[in-house]
Scaffold this active site. Structure first.
Site, PDB file in Angstrom:
ATOM      1  N   ASP B  40      41.747  20.684  74.222  1.00 49.07           N
ATOM      2  CA  ASP B  40      40.284  20.580  74.289  1.00 49.07           C
ATOM      3  C   ASP B  40      39.598  21.636  73.411  1.00 49.07           C
ATOM      4  OD1 ASP B  40      40.909  22.803  75.757  1.00 49.07           O
ATOM      5  OD2 ASP B  40      39.504  22.370  77.397  1.00 49.07           O
ATOM      6  N   HIS B 244      45.820  27.049  43.983  1.00 43.58           N
ATOM      7  CA  HIS B 244      45.141  27.058  45.279  1.00 43.58           C
ATOM      8  C   HIS B 244      45.985  27.775  46.336  1.00 43.58           C
ATOM      9  CE1 HIS B 244      42.027  23.612  44.496  1.00 43.58           C
ATOM     10  NE2 HIS B 244      41.890  24.646  43.714  1.00 43.58           N
ATOM     11  N   ASP B 261      39.578  34.260  44.297  1.00 40.42           N
ATOM     12  CA  ASP B 261      38.741  33.074  44.066  1.00 40.42           C
ATOM     13  C   ASP B 261      38.118  32.770  45.404  1.00 40.42           C
ATOM     14  OD1 ASP B 261      37.603  30.591  43.623  1.00 40.42           O
ATOM     15  OD2 ASP B 261      39.241  29.872  42.363  1.00 40.42           O
ATOM     16  N   ASP B 272      30.893  30.406  44.201  1.00 41.36           N
ATOM     17  CA  ASP B 272      32.301  30.180  43.852  1.00 41.36           C
ATOM     18  C   ASP B 272      32.629  31.119  42.691  1.00 41.36           C
ATOM     19  OD1 ASP B 272      34.826  29.266  43.368  1.00 41.36           O
ATOM     20  OD2 ASP B 272      34.243  27.222  42.828  1.00 41.36           O
ATOM     21  N   HIS B 344      44.145  23.222  34.320  1.00 37.76           N
ATOM     22  CA  HIS B 344      43.078  22.687  35.177  1.00 37.76           C
ATOM     23  C   HIS B 344      41.823  22.534  34.349  1.00 37.76           C
ATOM     24  CE1 HIS B 344      41.328  26.757  35.476  1.00 37.76           C
ATOM     25  NE2 HIS B 344      42.546  27.217  35.758  1.00 37.76           N
ATOM     26  N   HIS B 348      33.020  22.725  37.250  1.00 38.64           N
ATOM     27  CA  HIS B 348      32.620  21.720  38.243  1.00 38.64           C
ATOM     28  C   HIS B 348      31.234  22.066  38.742  1.00 38.64           C
ATOM     29  CE1 HIS B 348      33.283  24.487  41.664  1.00 38.64           C
ATOM     30  NE2 HIS B 348      34.377  24.873  41.060  1.00 38.64           N
ATOM     31  N   HIS B 355      33.020  21.930  45.411  1.00 33.58           N
ATOM     32  CA  HIS B 355      33.196  20.916  44.363  1.00 33.58           C
ATOM     33  C   HIS B 355      32.118  19.872  44.628  1.00 33.58           C
ATOM     34  CE1 HIS B 355      37.680  22.220  43.999  1.00 33.58           C
ATOM     35  NE2 HIS B 355      36.855  23.057  43.419  1.00 33.58           N
ATOM     36  N   GLU B 373      35.280  28.530  34.723  1.00 35.21           N
ATOM     37  CA  GLU B 373      36.419  29.280  35.255  1.00 35.21           C
ATOM     38  C   GLU B 373      37.717  29.051  34.480  1.00 35.21           C
ATOM     39  OE1 GLU B 373      37.637  28.030  39.176  1.00 35.21           O
ATOM     40  OE2 GLU B 373      36.574  26.139  39.017  1.00 35.21           O
ATOM     41  N   TYR B 377      48.062  31.340  33.370  1.00 35.49           N
ATOM     42  CA  TYR B 377      49.040  31.520  34.440  1.00 35.49           C
ATOM     43  C   TYR B 377      50.429  31.616  33.807  1.00 35.49           C
ATOM     44  CZ  TYR B 377      44.777  29.808  36.373  1.00 35.49           C
ATOM     45  OH  TYR B 377      43.434  29.672  36.660  1.00 35.49           O
ATOM     46  N   ARG B 386      42.194  34.554  36.396  1.00 35.23           N
ATOM     47  CA  ARG B 386      41.080  33.591  36.328  1.00 35.23           C
ATOM     48  C   ARG B 386      39.791  34.391  36.461  1.00 35.23           C
ATOM     49  NH1 ARG B 386      43.028  29.985  39.407  1.00 35.23           N
ATOM     50  NH2 ARG B 386      42.009  30.282  41.428  1.00 35.23           N
ATOM     51  N   GLU B 388      35.629  33.579  36.886  1.00 38.43           N
ATOM     52  CA  GLU B 388      34.722  32.459  37.175  1.00 38.43           C
ATOM     53  C   GLU B 388      33.330  32.962  37.497  1.00 38.43           C
ATOM     54  OE1 GLU B 388      35.729  30.351  40.768  1.00 38.43           O
ATOM     55  OE2 GLU B 388      34.620  28.567  40.149  1.00 38.43           O
TER      56      GLU B 388
END
Lengths: 33, 420
Positions: B40, B244, B261, B272, B344, B348, B355, B373, B377, B386, B388
């Site tokens: 619950d 991620h 990030d 972001d 990538h 965005h 996003h 961004e 890597y 990175r 951003e």
């Protein structure tokens, strides 16, 4: 947080595969109507 | 979180949406319900963003119905009926007065009356009715949304009913931000700035990634930010090559870079931001080389942001700078090898969703907010970098909304491990 090339999102490969399988099923359903 | 938007903001949004609605149509949006975590125990509630966009209300189990018939637009918000016993457990339900103050909606009914209200609308449309719902679904395995369930039921009951997705209308509206929305994003960025500086000032080699996260959480909660737009990425060493990475449970080592990030939110509007720093306060010469290349790509891509360009074109700018740099450094021998180190997209849209709703192929316009961004890597060297920033598209270029957050090497080094 990054997104994939040409996409607004990222999706796990397993999720993509499931999406594609479901889409195929849907399309077959439409054809059989 | 202090409310900053006036109800006029939401009245204006609904008016714009109603202008798009054809005659004899109804738009129905559900605020969403509280999801069960286990037994619950519940997840914290988070409203359907399209419902929130049109009402400013973040409460569960509400329904907004906007109808248009013979040119007359009617807005009704369906509320939970007050229940004294329930109030003792979970607090009072939203009152019509509160809902009116937040949203500017004038007409209310109770939830148990809404199906009847929809039936009345359909009867008056005499078989010509159309229904617009938020039919968005991220993935097939997601459970059926209230909108999808209603679509199924409504189609069975009203055979001539035309059901459409309202998503494209809402996307078009949400992609261009109002001044009030931009202020919310600025506030989210300001809180994120404070959180990053707090993390940097406490950073030292040997610290667990989640200890850094604790400083981030402290800064956000101190400002009333209790729901994160997304889980923060705090990735040290080789973890930073996982785009991620969210485990945040490894020990930082002397000499590691740490990739952050993350973003706070203000009334659901997200920041972001990505920054990468040396946990011991000093970049090595090799780390500097790679960092400077990513920074160059970020600055040049931001310089290319102006009305008329697409996110795809911005990504091409990034790819060109990174390719030239990697060739110069000898990490790649030809341009086709770039995808080994950069895989990538660079941009965005940003808003109520991190996003945010958008059309990837569409040209950007003034008032849109996007993130830039680039990253590199290099797994074999345990380097992931990175950088951003959040950028507002203006009439003749852009404004970097997060320009106050340091990113030059010398600036960053000065802030690491310097807590009072």
């Amino acid at each position: 947080m990054v997104v994939e090339l040409e996409e607004r999102y990222r999706k796990d490969t397993a999720v993509k595969e499931l999406d594609q399988a479901m889409q195929k099923l849907m399309n077959e359903g439409e054809e059989n109507k | 979180m202090t409310r900053t938007m006036d109800s006029k903001e939401f009245i204006n949004r609904r008016q714009k949406l109603a202008e798009k609605m054809p005659d004899h149509s109804a738009l129905v949006l559900f605020s969403g319900d509280v999801k069960t975590r286990s037994n619950d125990d519940k997840f914290p509630f988070s409203p359907n963003r399209n419902f929130y966009y049109l009402t400013g209300i973040a409460r569960s189990n509400l329904i907004l119905m906007i109808t248009k018939r013979t040119g007359i637009v009617t807005e009704t918000l369906f509320l939970q009926r007050p229940n004294e016993l329930e109030a003792k457990w979970t607090g009072a339900v939203l009152s019509d007065q509160e809902a009116k103050e937040q949203s500017g909606i004038e007409h209310f009914d109770y939830l148990d009356e809404w199906l009847q209200a929809f039936a009345t609308f359909m009867r008056r449309c005499e078989g010509k009715g159309s229904l617009y719902l938020d039919l968005y679904r991220y993935q097939w395995s997601d459970e059926l949304t209230p909108a999808e369930a209603f679509a199924e039921d409504a189609q069975k009951k009203y055979r001539t009913l035309q059901i459409h997705d309202a998503g494209p209308w809402l996307k078009e509206l949400r992609m261009v931000k109002s001044p009030a929305e931009i202020e919310e994003i600025r506030r989210a960025i300001a809180i994120t700035d404070e959180a990053i500086r707090r993390m940097w000032s406490h950073a030292r080699p040997g610290m667990m990634e989640y200890e850094l996260e604790a400083h981030y959480d402290f800064a956000l909660k101190s400002h009333g930010v209790r729901e994160l737009p997304y889980l923060p990425i705090i990735a040290s060493g080789i973890n930073a090559t996982i785009l991620h990475y969210e485990e945040n449970n490894q020990r930082t080592e002397d000499g590691d870079l740490v990739l952050l990030d993350l973003g706070a939110a203000s009334n659901y509007y997200a920041a972001d931001i990505s920054r990468t720093f040396p946990v011991n306060g000093h970049f090595t010469e090799r780390q500097k080389e790679i960092y400077q290349l990513v920074l160059e790509a970020e600055i040049k891509t931001i310089a290319a942001v102006k009305p008329g360009v697409t996110l795809q074109q911005l990504n091409e700018v990034t790819k060109q700078v990174l390719t030239d740099g990697l060739l110069r450094l000898g990490l790649i021998q030809e341009s086709s090898e770039l995808s080994k180190y950069y895989y990538h997209s660079v941009a965005h849209h940003l808003g109520l969703d991190t996003h945010d709703v958008s059309d990837y192929s569409a040209a950007i316009e003034p008032g849109m907010v996007i993130t830039i961004e680039p990253g590199l890597y290099i797994e074999e060297e345990a380097i992931g970098i990175r950088i951003e920033d959040d950028v507002l598209v203006t009439a003749d270029g852009c404004e970097v909304l997060s320009s106050q957050i340091p990113k030059e090497i010398e600036e960053v080094e000065l802030l690491i491990g310097k807590k009072e």
